[in-house]
Design an enzyme around this catalytic site. Structure first.
Site, PDB file in Angstrom:
ATOM      1  N   ASP A 408      36.400  34.916  32.558  1.00 59.38           N
ATOM      2  CA  ASP A 408      36.463  36.294  32.054  1.00 59.38           C
ATOM      3  C   ASP A 408      37.155  37.173  33.094  1.00 59.38           C
ATOM      4  O   ASP A 408      37.383  36.743  34.234  1.00 59.38           O
ATOM      5  CB  ASP A 408      35.026  36.778  31.787  1.00 59.38           C
ATOM      6  CG  ASP A 408      34.988  38.144  31.128  1.00 59.38           C
ATOM      7  OD1 ASP A 408      35.999  38.534  30.496  1.00 59.38           O
ATOM      8  OD2 ASP A 408      33.958  38.824  31.243  1.00 59.38           O
ATOM      9  N   GLU A 411      42.502  39.290  33.578  1.00 57.66           N
ATOM     10  CA  GLU A 411      43.811  39.936  33.319  1.00 57.66           C
ATOM     11  C   GLU A 411      44.606  40.115  34.611  1.00 57.66           C
ATOM     12  O   GLU A 411      45.836  40.074  34.516  1.00 57.66           O
ATOM     13  CB  GLU A 411      43.585  41.287  32.630  1.00 57.66           C
ATOM     14  CG  GLU A 411      42.979  41.166  31.254  1.00 57.66           C
ATOM     15  CD  GLU A 411      41.499  40.729  31.246  1.00 57.66           C
ATOM     16  OE1 GLU A 411      40.806  41.068  32.220  1.00 57.66           O
ATOM     17  OE2 GLU A 411      41.085  40.064  30.297  1.00 57.66           O
ATOM     18  N   ASP A 485      36.118  42.249  24.022  1.00 61.13           N
ATOM     19  CA  ASP A 485      35.003  43.153  23.735  1.00 61.13           C
ATOM     20  C   ASP A 485      35.206  43.929  22.433  1.00 61.13           C
ATOM     21  O   ASP A 485      35.511  45.130  22.443  1.00 61.13           O
ATOM     22  CB  ASP A 485      34.789  44.096  24.911  1.00 61.13           C
ATOM     23  CG  ASP A 485      34.364  43.327  26.150  1.00 61.13           C
ATOM     24  OD1 ASP A 485      34.001  42.140  26.023  1.00 61.13           O
ATOM     25  OD2 ASP A 485      34.419  43.902  27.249  1.00 61.13           O
TER      26      ASP A 485
HETATM   27  C1  GLC Z   1      33.280  41.558  29.885  1.00 65.51           C
HETATM   28  C2  GLC Z   1      33.397  40.433  28.867  1.00 65.51           C
HETATM   29  C3  GLC Z   1      32.076  40.246  28.161  1.00 65.51           C
HETATM   30  C4  GLC Z   1      30.992  39.970  29.179  1.00 65.51           C
HETATM   31  C5  GLC Z   1      30.931  41.100  30.198  1.00 65.51           C
HETATM   32  C6  GLC Z   1      29.963  40.804  31.318  1.00 65.51           C
HETATM   33  O1  GLC Z   1      33.071  42.760  29.253  1.00 65.51           O
HETATM   34  O2  GLC Z   1      34.425  40.682  27.973  1.00 65.51           O
HETATM   35  O3  GLC Z   1      32.157  39.194  27.233  1.00 65.51           O
HETATM   36  O4  GLC Z   1      29.767  39.839  28.550  1.00 65.51           O
HETATM   37  O5  GLC Z   1      32.211  41.285  30.769  1.00 65.51           O
HETATM   38  O6  GLC Z   1      30.299  39.647  31.983  1.00 65.51           O
END
Ligand code: GLC
Length: 804
Positions: A408, A411, A485
């Site tokens: 995650d 980017e 998200d």
């Molecule tokens: C980001 C991700 C989400 C995750 C959060 C905490 O917002 O897109 O899926 O739960 O980070 O890690």
């Protein structure tokens, strides 16, 4: 929150490149050097490669930028080498012609513009101009007919057809609601499919900096803009979208066959806060008889958000937890973000500094930016040595029994005004340094590559699973994609259909949204409808954010729980179909779920149809995406279709009204379809009852093939031939229905000891009408369905049911 000040005249941005523009000018020479065709213009050079008979690469070298050194290095997205076999150049009065098996390229002598034609001489694309400004921002314009439709471009908001849209390619962590005006999301796949009335073609722009695709601003023209780096693009021939996609995925690669467990149901929450909570959750799935293969661990599993750690209080014994979960048929997928906490007592931070593995500022100090752990540094994945180091760190997880990782914030996201790393941050790039701004969109891809390769090295022959938020063209080689998200909005349920369909048309077959919605609050009805749809999506994970209402399948009472259970079971019932489609995607690049336009390219009703989709080619789902709806219009393309639930037949080529109370997802099977199903299990780790059911939808005139694939689902033994591939063929005439099972490859013992074939709409009066029933076979007839049962074939089977 913005107010009207946002649209004050002084704030209106203009992305057009500046007025003083330069172009190639007249053609002054054309030559061949090794595998390059070099077109010399008055003010620049175009260097062309033939990549295959249907793919031509064109790279612009504006005179202002370069001497005569033609550097044809592309990005890691491209896995195909240029060919050395070179077509002859032909000269006409006004142009030069360069001809491959599928494309004729015409290069104009007057302005070096390019026209691509098919072999019949139909003009496919007219690339009239490549223009650049003094900052080397380039703009390429392509003429199209008024009836052009656009697809692909990866993960974008909006509808299926991108006509009238404009998008930015700049991987962005967008927590703001994903609405149509958001031009850039987490993924950037600069690949556009152009669907003209006669044929389709693709343009892939290999530039990982900030670029734009504009199908809005000019009439009958679309344009592509680069701000940094080179204008390096590939023309990809059709004539059908399927041909374009096959070629595009031959260029940028296809996914590896994932482990079958990754195709099961995933449950996630930001965050399950402790080992006890995770175990409790897993037991609840089993007590409630709801299938589940995976639980994700979000950032709270870490020790103060340090990657590659477990919180010693919340997760005191991860190995024991993982073992207990395994017995329940559940695997763990923990989150790994790229930001490494700045902390001189933290081994990974120290290794990063000492090993020279980090992205650096122009002054040579590591770039630091805040993310979850506070100030953090970021691995420089453009260096192979960093990838190896990072991949190796995953031993921490694999030794605990983990086989999947969730990447995650790659980017990369930084909690700063630009939302990412400074553009002047330096990437060492294996000794050829580049600035972050020119390669920004590669960061997620390179992180996933390091992760996937590290897992593979450590998993002792077992397949791994990587899930990512960010990516670039070619991401399908390393990871599945979830669409970030979203929110628990009905609009986001609806939008996830075209988003995932276009990802599929962009080479990323393994994708899905957060089912139920990540932020804001789901309702029981929303969750039920989203689970119904998600059950047929390639990636199926329920995930939600910490301050939202809980949305595990049982969170909204028994009625909703039952719907969730039924549809999660439907996915496990369809596993042989889904797994066979994954194998097809891995072999050919075809998506798992498909827009109707892919299978019915000349049906105008399909151009922008994005509230229904096909799973494979023969199963059509029409999700409900509005609250309180108990019916909807469903467009059925030509042919006969059967209601999956009732078996009722309907003639297609028109829209019908489907009744859909909250427990029904409208689902239709195409006449002639061969649908493999099994009794659902609670996890892919569990043994089934050994029966494979094939529902065969006879129509009286069908001629259809389905390739059924199976292997052990978790190792690479299939690469050495340990798999089964059955080519199933239904051929009907007025005299007989013939069904053949061509055991194209038998290399795996298999889990289906018995096959049960239900021939729908077929009746016999005497057993002698059936020829070729394998030894040990039985026959039954009941209410228009003929059922034949026999042991798993060890050879080819030729069944013939004569019609009296
Ligand atoms: C980001 C991700 C989400 C995750 C959060 C905490 O917002 O897109 O899926 O739960 O980070 O890690």
């Amino acid at each position: 929150m913005l107010n009207s000040g946002a649209i004050s005249p002084v704030n209106i941005e203009n992305h057009q490149i500046s007025k003083e523009l330069f172009g190639m000018g007249g053609l002054t020479g054309i030559s061949q050097e090794e595998n390059l065709l070099i077109v010399q213009g008055e003010h620049g050079i175009l260097a062309l490669n033939k990549m295959s008979e249907g793919i031509i690469r064109i790279k612009l070298f504006p005179e202002l930028l370069t001497s005569r050194v033609l550097d044809m290095t592309g990005t890691i997205a491209v896995v195909k080498e240029a060919e050395h076999h070179f077509p002859e150049i032909q000269e006409t009065k006004e142009a030069y012609l360069w001809e491959t098996k599928h494309v004729i390229l015409e290069i104009s002598k007057s302005d070096c513009s390019l026209r691509f034609m098919d072999k019949a001489g139909n003009k496919v694309v007219n690339n009239s101009l490549l223009l650049w400004d003094e900052k080397m921002a380039v703009s390429g314009t392509f003429n199209v007919s008024p009836d052009t439709h656009y697809y692909g471009l990866g993960e974008k908001t909006g509808f299926l057809d991108k006509r009238g849209e404009r998008y930015e390619m700049w991987n962005s962590d967008v927590f703001s609601p994903h609405v149509p005006e958001i031009e850039a999301l987490y993924q950037s796949i600069p690949f556009l499919i152009v669907h003209e009335p006669q044929m389709a073609y693709g343009i892939y722009l290999d530039n990982p900096g900030r670029t734009f695709f504009d199908m809005r601003s000019q009439k009958d023209i679309y344009s592509i803009h680069t701000e940094t780096g080179s204008f390096d693009y590939y023309f990809i021939a059709g004539p059908q979208i399927k041909d374009v996609l096959k070629r595009y995925t031959s260029l940028t690669g296809r996914m590896q066959l994932p482990p079958q467990w990754a195709l099961g149901y995933h449950q996630s929450r930001y965050s399950y806060l402790s080992q006890d909570e995770v175990l409790q959750l897993a037991h609840t799935f089993r007590e409630k008889d709801i299938p589940c293969d995976v639980i994700h661990l979000d950032i709270h599993h870490m020790n103060e958000y340090r990657v590659f750690t477990f919180d010693p209080v919340r997760f005191p014994d991860p190995a024991a937890m993982i073992q207990e979960l395994r017995e329940l048929g559940i695997r763990i997928v923990p989150i790994v973000d790229p930001g490494v906490k700045v902390d001189s007592n933290y081994e990974i931070y120290n290794e990063g500094i000492e090993g020279g593995y980090l992205c650096l500022k122009p002054d040579g100090e590591p770039f630091e930016g805040p993310v979850w752990p506070g100030p953090s540094v970021f691995p420089d994945f453009t260096d192979d040595k960093t990838g190896e180091w990072w991949g190796g760190l995953h031993r921490f997880y694999t030794e605990a029994g983990i086989e999947g990782i969730w990447n995650d914030m790659n980017e990369p996201a930084v909690f700063s005004p630009t939302m990412t790393m400074d553009e002047d941050t330096i990437h060492n790039n294996n000794g050829s340094p580049v600035s972050h701004g020119t390669v920004h969109n590669l960061y997620g891809l390179l992180m996933c590559k390091a992760t996937a390769e590290g897992l593979k090295r450590n998993l002792d022959g077992r397949r791994s699973f990587v899930l990512t938020r960010a990516g670039y063209a070619g991401i399908q080689r390393y990871a599945a994609v979830w669409t970030g998200d979203n929110r628990s909005y009905w609009e986001h349920l609806a939008m996830s259909i075209p988003m995932v369909l276009n990802l599929g048309l962009s080479g990323v077959a393994f994708a899905g949204p957060d089912v139920g919605g990540f932020a804001y609050h789901a309702s029981g009805e929303l969750l039920a409808r989203w689970i119904q749809m998600g059950a047929l999506f390639p990636f199926f994970r329920n995930h939600s954010e910490q301050s939202s209402l809980r949305q595990e399948p049982w969170s909204f009472g028994p009625e909703i729980e039952e719907i969730c259970r039924d549809y999660i079971k439907l996915r496990y019932r369809m596993m042989p179909l889904i797994y066979s489609l994954f194998r097809e995607a891995a072999e050919t690049g075809m998506p798992i779920i498909r827009p109707l336009i892919l299978e019915y390219p000349s049906d105008p009703e399909a151009y922008n149809l994005c509230d229904q989709f096909l799973l494979g080619s023969d199963l059509l789902a029409a999700p409900i995406y509005r609250p309180g709806s108990t019916f909807r219009a469903v467009y059925l393309p030509e042919g006969t279709w059967y209601d999956y639930w009732t078996g009722e037949g309907v003639e297609g080529g028109r829209s019908i009204v489907a009744l859909a109370p909250v427990n029904i997802l409208p689902l239709y099977v195409k006449g002639g379809a061969i649908l493999p199903q099994v009794e659902p299990v609670s996890s892919t780790l569990m043994e089934g009852n050994g029966n494979l059911q094939l529902d065969i939808y006879c129509t009286g005139s069908a001629d259809n093939i389905f390739e059924l694939y199976d292997d052990d689902g978790e190792s690479y033994a299939y690469e050495k031939g340990k798999y089964n591939l059955f080519k199933l063929h239904l051929l009907e005439s007025s005299e007989a229905a013939e069904f053949s099972i061509d055991s194209a490859h038998l290399g795996y013992t298999g889990k289906w000891t018995q096959w049960t074939l239900h021939f729908k709409n077929l009746q016999i009066t005497e057993r002698s009408q059936i020829k070729g029933l394998p030894d040990g076979g039985t026959v039954e007839t009941d209410a228009g369905v003929l059922t034949l049962t026999f042991p798993q074939p060890k050879d080819n089977v030729r069944l013939r049911v004569e019609i009296k």
